[in-house]
Motif scaffolding. Structure first.
Motif, mmCIF file in Angstrom:
data_model
loop_
_atom_site.group_PDB
_atom_site.id
_atom_site.type_symbol
_atom_site.label_atom_id
_atom_site.label_comp_id
_atom_site.label_asym_id
_atom_site.label_seq_id
_atom_site.Cartn_x
_atom_site.Cartn_y
_atom_site.Cartn_z
ATOM 1 N N PRO A 96 -17.984 26.014 -51.263
ATOM 2 C CA PRO A 96 -18.036 26.384 -53.231
ATOM 3 C C PRO A 96 -19.349 27.709 -53.424
ATOM 4 C CG PRO A 96 -19.041 24.306 -52.482
ATOM 5 C CD PRO A 96 -18.892 24.306 -51.261
ATOM 6 N N ASN A 97 -19.053 28.257 -54.170
ATOM 7 C CA ASN A 97 -19.748 29.693 -54.571
ATOM 8 C C ASN A 97 -21.346 28.970 -53.993
ATOM 9 O OD1 ASN A 97 -20.086 32.263 -54.347
ATOM 10 N ND2 ASN A 97 -20.156 32.102 -56.672
ATOM 11 N N ARG A 98 -22.670 29.860 -53.643
ATOM 12 C CA ARG A 98 -23.909 30.062 -54.012
ATOM 13 C C ARG A 98 -24.099 29.077 -52.350
ATOM 14 N NH1 ARG A 98 -24.470 34.740 -56.025
ATOM 15 N NH2 ARG A 98 -24.005 35.017 -58.461
ATOM 16 N N SER A 99 -22.677 28.459 -52.325
ATOM 17 C CA SER A 99 -24.169 27.595 -51.239
ATOM 18 C C SER A 99 -24.561 28.640 -50.384
ATOM 19 C CB SER A 99 -22.494 26.892 -50.138
ATOM 20 O OG SER A 99 -22.071 25.529 -51.242
ATOM 21 N N GLN A 100 -25.560 27.806 -49.261
ATOM 22 C CA GLN A 100 -26.075 28.572 -48.787
ATOM 23 C C GLN A 100 -27.043 27.599 -47.140
ATOM 24 O OE1 GLN A 100 -29.138 30.630 -51.022
ATOM 25 N NE2 GLN A 100 -30.523 29.485 -50.128
ATOM 26 N N THR A 101 -27.587 28.382 -46.057
ATOM 27 C CA THR A 101 -28.445 27.547 -45.426
ATOM 28 C C THR A 101 -29.357 27.948 -45.548
ATOM 29 O OG1 THR A 101 -28.284 29.914 -43.736
ATOM 30 C CG2 THR A 101 -26.430 28.946 -43.664
ATOM 31 N N ASP A 102 -30.403 27.339 -44.252
ATOM 32 C CA ASP A 102 -31.753 26.887 -44.916
ATOM 33 C C ASP A 102 -31.720 28.396 -43.620
ATOM 34 O OD1 ASP A 102 -31.448 24.460 -45.571
ATOM 35 O OD2 ASP A 102 -31.847 23.650 -43.827
ATOM 36 N N PRO A 103 -33.631 28.742 -44.017
ATOM 37 C CA PRO A 103 -33.501 30.021 -43.507
ATOM 38 C C PRO A 103 -33.254 29.793 -41.376
ATOM 39 C CG PRO A 103 -35.317 29.272 -44.830
ATOM 40 C CD PRO A 103 -34.231 28.436 -44.584
ATOM 41 N N LEU A 104 -32.819 30.631 -41.531
ATOM 42 C CA LEU A 104 -32.227 30.789 -39.821
ATOM 43 C C LEU A 104 -33.078 31.178 -38.807
ATOM 44 C CD1 LEU A 104 -28.819 32.475 -39.428
ATOM 45 C CD2 LEU A 104 -29.434 30.015 -39.319
ATOM 46 N N PRO A 105 -33.834 31.365 -37.822
ATOM 47 C CA PRO A 105 -34.860 31.956 -36.916
ATOM 48 C C PRO A 105 -35.165 33.916 -37.212
ATOM 49 C CG PRO A 105 -33.363 31.348 -35.146
ATOM 50 C CD PRO A 105 -33.135 31.019 -36.714
ATOM 51 N N GLY A 106 -36.278 33.793 -37.723
ATOM 52 C CA GLY A 106 -36.621 35.407 -38.635
ATOM 53 C C GLY A 106 -36.544 35.417 -39.810
ATOM 54 N N GLY A 107 -36.015 34.268 -40.594
ATOM 55 C CA GLY A 107 -35.923 34.512 -42.455
ATOM 56 C C GLY A 107 -34.676 34.557 -42.426
ATOM 57 N N THR A 108 -33.544 35.317 -42.288
ATOM 58 C CA THR A 108 -31.975 35.110 -42.644
ATOM 59 C C THR A 108 -31.875 34.153 -43.268
ATOM 60 O OG1 THR A 108 -32.108 37.709 -40.751
ATOM 61 C CG2 THR A 108 -29.911 36.498 -41.920
ATOM 62 N N ILE A 109 -31.089 34.776 -44.166
ATOM 63 C CA ILE A 109 -30.126 33.111 -45.009
ATOM 64 C C ILE A 109 -29.043 33.703 -45.353
ATOM 65 C CG2 ILE A 109 -30.108 31.854 -47.021
ATOM 66 C CD1 ILE A 109 -32.814 32.431 -47.461
ATOM 67 N N ALA A 110 -28.053 32.797 -44.981
ATOM 68 C CA ALA A 110 -26.661 33.181 -45.142
ATOM 69 C C ALA A 110 -26.027 32.451 -46.245
ATOM 70 C CB ALA A 110 -25.269 32.806 -44.020
ATOM 71 N N ARG A 111 -25.380 32.957 -47.491
ATOM 72 C CA ARG A 111 -25.165 32.232 -48.220
ATOM 73 C C ARG A 111 -23.677 32.725 -49.135
ATOM 74 N NH1 ARG A 111 -28.287 33.890 -53.803
ATOM 75 N NH2 ARG A 111 -27.603 32.726 -55.097
ATOM 76 N N VAL A 112 -23.640 32.465 -50.054
ATOM 77 C CA VAL A 112 -22.135 32.830 -49.989
ATOM 78 C C VAL A 112 -21.975 33.100 -51.205
ATOM 79 C CG1 VAL A 112 -19.894 31.745 -51.058
ATOM 80 C CG2 VAL A 112 -20.446 30.187 -49.432
ATOM 81 N N ASN A 113 -21.114 34.036 -51.588
ATOM 82 C CA ASN A 113 -20.916 35.642 -53.453
ATOM 83 C C ASN A 113 -19.300 35.584 -52.658
ATOM 84 O OD1 ASN A 113 -22.100 36.373 -55.641
ATOM 85 N ND2 ASN A 113 -22.591 38.223 -53.840
ATOM 86 N N GLY A 114 -18.947 34.920 -54.000
ATOM 87 C CA GLY A 114 -17.734 35.202 -53.980
ATOM 88 C C GLY A 114 -16.639 34.748 -52.301
ATOM 89 N N ASP A 115 -15.731 35.681 -52.570
ATOM 90 C CA ASP A 115 -14.894 35.901 -50.701
ATOM 91 C C ASP A 115 -16.300 36.853 -49.705
ATOM 92 O OD1 ASP A 115 -12.558 34.655 -52.256
ATOM 93 O OD2 ASP A 115 -12.157 36.993 -52.751
ATOM 94 N N TRP A 116 -17.219 36.417 -49.301
ATOM 95 C CA TRP A 116 -18.178 36.801 -48.627
ATOM 96 C C TRP A 116 -19.814 35.950 -48.804
ATOM 97 C CZ3 TRP A 116 -16.579 41.801 -46.373
ATOM 98 C CH2 TRP A 116 -15.567 42.135 -47.307
ATOM 99 N N ILE A 117 -19.267 35.695 -47.031
ATOM 100 C CA ILE A 117 -20.590 35.424 -47.355
ATOM 101 C C ILE A 117 -21.600 36.668 -46.633
ATOM 102 C CG2 ILE A 117 -21.738 34.071 -45.191
ATOM 103 C CD1 ILE A 117 -18.880 32.423 -44.460
ATOM 104 N N GLU A 118 -22.765 36.152 -46.921
ATOM 105 C CA GLU A 118 -23.863 37.324 -46.773
ATOM 106 C C GLU A 118 -25.455 37.398 -46.533
ATOM 107 O OE1 GLU A 118 -22.124 40.311 -50.640
ATOM 108 O OE2 GLU A 118 -23.527 38.683 -51.003
ATOM 109 N N PHE A 119 -25.446 37.870 -45.280
ATOM 110 C CA PHE A 119 -26.524 37.306 -44.779
ATOM 111 C C PHE A 119 -28.642 38.493 -45.207
ATOM 112 C CE2 PHE A 119 -23.556 36.940 -41.931
ATOM 113 C CZ PHE A 119 -23.699 35.476 -41.688
ATOM 114 N N ILE A 120 -28.568 37.601 -45.372
ATOM 115 C CA ILE A 120 -29.914 38.536 -46.446
ATOM 116 C C ILE A 120 -31.410 38.265 -46.386
ATOM 117 C CG2 ILE A 120 -28.769 38.389 -49.164
ATOM 118 C CD1 ILE A 120 -30.221 35.730 -49.641
#
Length: 344
Positions: A320-344
């Protein structure tokens, strides 16, 4: 044709020609440890030299491990001189010698050989890896939980440095065959005591696991496993090519400033470092989805991603939209934003 021409000479000659591993008049640096496999390779290439007009030389990497004899480098040099081949010696620094780990030694060795080849104008570095090494590597990586890429390690050639190839031409020849060859030609094989140290995982696989499996399950085990690696390599190469193409289509490596994420609980908005089009990935097999996600992580993380990291990202493809992962090594988070998975 040399007086001691054998079936291994024919097989290696045909392998080199069929797979185009070396070209005529090429400059080849042979890595020789002093053991049976590398001596077998060196003798075979020396005997084939008149057919190909190669420029050959021998390199020896002295790891300076405690079990190594200080006479070994001189032994290899004497062999090179008896064959009228140039000899190059590289000696490990203290940090490598004292580390005493196979991976550290291997990384140093390939770096040293690459430097030698670059300095002296060699276009190929060749090693005496055999079908037996392929079988050991398959078992070793299987135990560690590797995927198809790890299980298909030890290919025929790969790039070692710009314009320098690392070539393994004996991958259809077993260690038993190299031993028989060296005995038949009375080659001065150096018995390396490090090969008997069962603290090293590969030595234990070689001395205990493979003989047990061969005795109780398949007497042609080494050849069978080496053939399996050959099949897996072709499959892995195909999947990687498909994943590369999909990555180019589905991944935006330079998101615009318009991809600012919403503020979350008072934190400032973050610009996505990389984003993936979910719709394109939804239509693809899971294998390709995982490979694309792994490629993304390799660009973002300082170390190789784990299977768990890849699975977490793959789950976001249909999440679902706004789903996200726990912080990956280094602090990066992957998050669903509409049709995209964004890494922030």
């Amino acid at each position: 044709m040399p007086l001691n021409w054998t079936s291994l000479h024919d097989r290696l000659h045909q392998t080199i020609r069929r797979r185009k591993l070396f070209s005529s008049e090429e400059s080849i640096l042979i890595a020789v440890s002093g053991g049976q496999d590398s001596l077998c390779l060196a003798q075979l290439l020396l005997d084939l030299q008149p057919k190909w007009a190669w420029k050959l030389a021998i390199a020896h990497c002295n790891h300076r491990w405690a079990v190594d004899s200080p006479q070994l480098p001189g032994h290899v040099q004497a062999i090179a001189e008896s064959w009228n081949l140039p000899f190059h010696l590289v000696t490990a620094p203290d940090a490598v010698a004292e580390d005493n780990r196979e991976a550290t030694a291997r990384n140093w060795r390939y770096t040293a050989l690459s430097t030698l080849a670059t300095t002296h104008g060699f276009t190929s570095v060749t090693t005496g890896h055999t079908a037996s090494d392929r079988a050991e590597t398959l078992i070793y990586n299987l135990i560690r939980g590797s995927g198809i890429d790890g299980l298909s390690a030890l290919g025929w050639s790969r790039s070692l440095a710009p314009n320098i190839a690392l070539v393994r031409p004996m991958l259809t020849i077993t260690r038993t065959e190299t031993a028989n060859f060296c005995q038949q030609l009375s080659l001065p094989v150096w018995d390396d005591p490090a090969n008997d140290d069962l603290h090293y995982a590969r030595n234990r696989i070689r001395a205990e696991v493979l003989p047990y499996l061969a005795q109780h399950f398949n007497p042609n085990l080494e050849y069978t496993l080496a053939t399996t690696v050959e099949v897996l390599q072709a499959d892995a190469a195909y999947l990687e090519a498909e994943a590369d193409q999909l990555f180019q289509q589905a991944v935006d490596e330079r998101p615009s400033a318009a991809t600012l994420l919403d503020e979350v609980e008072g934190t400032t908005a973050a610009i996505a470092r990389l984003r993936v089009q979910r719709r394109q990935l939804m239509q693809c097999p899971l294998s390709l989805q995982r490979r694309v996600m792994r490629k993304c992580l390799l660009k973002l993380l300082s170390k190789a991603p784990t299977f768990e990291h890849i699975e977490k990202l793959s789950a976001l493809i249909t999440a679902p939209n706004r789903s996200q992962t726990d912080p990956l090594p280094g602090g990066t988070i992957a998050r669903v934003n509409g049709d995209w998975i964004e890494f922030i």
